[in-house]
Design an enzyme around this catalytic site. Structure first.
Site, PDB file in Angstrom:
ATOM      1  N   ASN A  78       0.846  -1.195   0.000  1.00  9.66           N
ATOM      2  CA  ASN A  78       0.000   0.000   0.000  1.00  9.66           C
ATOM      3  C   ASN A  78       0.875   1.236   0.000  1.00  9.66           C
ATOM      4  OD1 ASN A  78      -2.606  -0.977   0.093  1.00  9.66           O
ATOM      5  ND2 ASN A  78      -2.600  -1.165   2.307  1.00  9.66           N
ATOM      6  N   CYS A  79       0.550   2.204  -0.822  1.00  7.46           N
ATOM      7  CA  CYS A  79       1.214   3.499  -0.760  1.00  7.46           C
ATOM      8  C   CYS A  79       0.821   4.146   0.569  1.00  7.46           C
ATOM      9  CB  CYS A  79       0.792   4.383  -1.928  1.00  7.46           C
ATOM     10  SG  CYS A  79       1.458   6.049  -1.831  1.00  7.46           S
TER      11      CYS A  79
END
Length: 128
Positions: A78-79
């Site tokens: 996940n960013c």
């Protein structure tokens, strides 16, 4: 054989692109290709929100990604910035903020460094 990094920026709320992405990933592996990682950014972060509920008549894409990652040992990243903007927090981030974590199992937080590293190690970036 080509290797891929998959960038998923479309929401799990409308699962068509998420389903296409996982079908692409499964097909690529079946053909002998390798996948470096799956990177979730933008609205794609919703795939990692364990609080998001899925109707009984819909495919649970989040669960499919978790099964895929566990079976093939492919990281789901996940960013961090996109996740925090959308209220998806890992255990560490939630602890630092005094909040509850809601990032699904097998997803972990990362940043553009992980995305760029994956791109440099892969032949192709495929975005959904």
């Amino acid at each position: 054989m080509p290797s891929f990094i998959i960038l998923l920026s479309s929401s799990a709320i409308t699962p068509a692109n998420g389903l296409k992405a996982i079908q692409f990933a499964e097909s690529a592996l079946a053909l002998g290709h390798t996948i470096h990682s799956i990177f979730f950014s933008g609205d794609g972060i919703s795939h990692a929100n364990k609080l998001q509920q899925v109707s009984s008549d819909e495919t649970d894409i989040k669960l499919r990604w978790q099964q895929f990652a566990a079976e093939h040992e492919i990281p789901l990243i996940n960013c961090t910035t996109a996740a925090s903007r959308r209220g998806v927090l890992s255990e560490l981030e939630a602890e630092e903020l005094g909040l509850n974590a809601n990032q699904s199992d097998l997803f972990h937080s990362g940043g553009l460094v992980e995305l760029v590293a994956g791109i440099t190690k892969s032949h192709r970036l495929v975005r959904f």
